[in-house]
Design a protein around this motif. Sequence first.
Motif, PDB file in Angstrom:
ATOM      1  N   ALA A 130       0.846  -1.211   0.000  1.00 37.28           N
ATOM      2  CA  ALA A 130       0.000   0.000   0.000  1.00 37.28           C
ATOM      3  C   ALA A 130       0.874   1.251   0.000  1.00 37.28           C
ATOM      4  CB  ALA A 130      -0.928  -0.008   1.214  1.00 37.28           C
ATOM      5  N   LYS A 131       1.894   1.238   0.840  1.00 34.29           N
ATOM      6  CA  LYS A 131       2.792   2.386   0.947  1.00 34.29           C
ATOM      7  C   LYS A 131       3.487   2.669  -0.384  1.00 34.29           C
ATOM      8  CE  LYS A 131       6.485   4.168   3.895  1.00 34.29           C
ATOM      9  NZ  LYS A 131       7.536   3.810   4.861  1.00 34.29           N
ATOM     10  N   SER A 132       3.893   1.584  -1.067  1.00 35.65           N
ATOM     11  CA  SER A 132       4.592   1.741  -2.360  1.00 35.65           C
ATOM     12  C   SER A 132       3.692   2.402  -3.399  1.00 35.65           C
ATOM     13  CB  SER A 132       5.097   0.389  -2.874  1.00 35.65           C
ATOM     14  OG  SER A 132       4.009  -0.386  -3.353  1.00 35.65           O
ATOM     15  N   LYS A 133       2.372   2.367  -3.161  1.00 37.95           N
ATOM     16  CA  LYS A 133       1.426   2.987  -4.102  1.00 37.95           C
ATOM     17  C   LYS A 133       0.783   4.235  -3.492  1.00 37.95           C
ATOM     18  CE  LYS A 133       0.646  -1.156  -6.750  1.00 37.95           C
ATOM     19  NZ  LYS A 133      -0.232  -1.840  -7.677  1.00 37.95           N
ATOM     20  N   ASP A 134       1.470   4.772  -2.470  1.00 39.11           N
ATOM     21  CA  ASP A 134       1.002   6.000  -1.808  1.00 39.11           C
ATOM     22  C   ASP A 134      -0.423   5.882  -1.261  1.00 39.11           C
ATOM     23  OD1 ASP A 134       3.393   7.374  -2.294  1.00 39.11           O
ATOM     24  OD2 ASP A 134       2.761   7.802  -4.343  1.00 39.11           O
ATOM     25  N   LYS A 135      -0.714   4.730  -0.669  1.00 35.49           N
ATOM     26  CA  LYS A 135      -2.042   4.542  -0.074  1.00 35.49           C
ATOM     27  C   LYS A 135      -1.890   4.204   1.397  1.00 35.49           C
ATOM     28  CE  LYS A 135      -4.368   3.132  -4.288  1.00 35.49           C
ATOM     29  NZ  LYS A 135      -5.151   2.170  -5.027  1.00 35.49           N
ATOM     30  N   ASP A 136      -2.904   4.557   2.170  1.00 34.35           N
ATOM     31  CA  ASP A 136      -2.925   4.180   3.586  1.00 34.35           C
ATOM     32  C   ASP A 136      -3.379   2.734   3.708  1.00 34.35           C
ATOM     33  OD1 ASP A 136      -2.267   6.733   4.323  1.00 34.35           O
ATOM     34  OD2 ASP A 136      -4.369   7.405   4.364  1.00 34.35           O
ATOM     35  N   GLY A 137      -3.158   2.158   4.883  1.00 33.73           N
ATOM     36  CA  GLY A 137      -3.704   0.828   5.162  1.00 33.73           C
ATOM     37  C   GLY A 137      -2.954  -0.303   4.482  1.00 33.73           C
ATOM     38  N   TRP A 138      -3.724  -1.211   3.865  1.00 30.18           N
ATOM     39  CA  TRP A 138      -3.165  -2.458   3.349  1.00 30.18           C
ATOM     40  C   TRP A 138      -3.713  -2.743   1.949  1.00 30.18           C
ATOM     41  CZ3 TRP A 138      -5.162  -1.327   8.013  1.00 30.18           C
ATOM     42  CH2 TRP A 138      -4.306  -1.425   9.128  1.00 30.18           C
ATOM     43  N   LEU A 139      -2.859  -3.312   1.110  1.00 30.01           N
ATOM     44  CA  LEU A 139      -3.292  -3.679  -0.243  1.00 30.01           C
ATOM     45  C   LEU A 139      -3.129  -5.177  -0.440  1.00 30.01           C
ATOM     46  CD1 LEU A 139      -2.066  -1.293  -3.091  1.00 30.01           C
ATOM     47  CD2 LEU A 139      -4.394  -1.703  -2.316  1.00 30.01           C
TER      48      LEU A 139
END
Length: 675
Positions: free
Chosen positions: A201-210
Amino acid sequence: MNPLLSPFDTAPFSKIKDEHFKPAFLEAMEAARKEIDTITDNPNDPTFENTIEALEFTGQHLDRISSLFFNLNSAETNPKIQKIAQEISPLLSEFSNDVTLNEGLFKRIKSIYGKKDALNLSTEQQTLLEKKYKSFSRNGANLSEDKKKRLREIDTELAKLKLQFGENVLAETNKYELHLTNESDLDGLPEGEKEAAAQLAKSKDKDGWLVTLDYPSYIPFMKYVENRELRKTLSLAFGSKGFHEDELDNQSNVLKITKLRHERANLLGYETHAHFVLEERMAETPKKVHAFLNELLEKAKPAAKREFKQLEDFAKELDGIDRFQKWDSSYYSEKLKQKLFNLDDEKLKPYFKLENVIAGVFEVAEKLFGLRFEEVFDVDTYHEEVKTYKVYDLDSNFISLFYADFHPRKGKRGGAWMTSYKSQYKRNGEDVRPHVSNVCNFTRSTPSKPSLLTFTEVTTLFHEFGHGLHGMLANTTYPSLSGTSVYWDFVELPSQVMENWCYEKEALELFATHYESGEVIPMELVEKIKESATFQEGMATLRQLSFGLLDMAWHGGDPSNITDVKVHETKAFSGTQLYPDTPETCISTAFSHIFQGGYSSGYYSYKWAEVLDADAFAFFREKGIFDKEVATKFKENILSKGGTEKPMVLYKRFRGSEPKVEALLERAGLLDNVE
């Protein structure tokens, strides 16, 4: 300067730009055409040397460029490479047809083939002559002009459709993301997996979990996450790739591919595509394949039904699940396995640090086949994650170059495979050694943990490495008979037999050490791995057989009247179905093995090779799993021989007899079902 236009030994990956490929392909095809003209224009009478051998060594530069390009299209693709693939594939198909439909060339081959018994050829030369003759006769050389024209049209169209199929599956995989911001939605997921989802998630600039449809993300979620609705959401997304009636839908591609393959087989005088394919397989005919699959089905089905009932009852007892569904399977299987064997993948993973498993598989190869692997850092690669090794024998002779690429990326298709960048062959007194690659998709390391493999991933690594050994240890004269260039239902023997060492204490002690403490895997865990090896084997066998039967349902009959992919698939699964059907999902639209890869009419070969591998490993166990004599026999009669002789001849030379299906049934714990 185009680096692909000059001869090269190791692939010059870092110097290659995408725009280099098309001009290189065109020039290499032109050069290969001139080499063919030299053969056909030869005023001398056709001989084995001036025709068959000369043809064998034409187009080598084109082959090298193709192997680089199409592996990049699988392991490190982008829209530009995909566009080039769409442009180049029909041209390569046309070039291939220009060769096999070249009347002057076939006339020379035919005249040599007609007097083959008087030529005093070696076994390998006889095989090469047979293979060359059949590659022409089985691909249209005897057809009339109008039929040859149609064959060309079909092959061009198939080349495009297969690529499109694969691109759609990859795009579907890349497109889907399950974005979670509530940590309780991940309850049950082990910390390491949770960390990996947060990192993604972080690698895609998103919060939480992917969570994605890539195996290292998808499988742990399905196995551990308690939230049944989310498991259902992910399962349906995974099972419906290419089945959304949008621009990435593969239903029409499936129908077109199967109908064109059938028409092609009919043009060449075969009843179905399966009849055409199986003529060059150990199984020989669709009838034999059906008999083989149905014999195993008869043995596995009672066990599968018992196991399924046990799983259903367990889910009901544990959580009151009234209607057991596909998205419940991994979750409750894992819970049941933990209950029965007190064995949890998460307990095992700390003992399977990726680097240790790699070192372990190398040590197993050294003990068995006398190989030494030395990591090198001066070999060009297509991505910084790719590792390279030089492989030597115990006398320090160079054996092979080995590439290893282990983690998922956006431009990389799912699954695991072996490929070759350069074939082994002997010419002008030189033994040219191969360049071999293994590509897998394992979980990356995280800030707090190294890459730790599940036990299934350990067996996958050993499996692909077995294919790798088949390529590395090749010792033949001709490149088209070298390494994995064998009958498709024989090619899985070296890979599947290697998996057996993962279950043996003597082998596990070489590499299964705790990544923090260095402690060797405890004996009780080894025993549990062995005990659990046959856990739900009936269900697993049924699943493999269902894929084999689906493949034959598409290719073993006339597909002209099939209009609905899902209806046809459901019918094919009727004898193997355990779970309720989900109308939203379809296996066929993402079944890349048979619609993009080389497994059409050949998916049964995984089970076929399991019979061979169970029988072969039984021989190792009789003598000791590192017995030098058995290992040398396997190396000299199987691994080094490639496709120089018929597989059963090679197998009997190694084993002393034909394989027995009982070895597989015994290993799978299915002998109880045999009357």
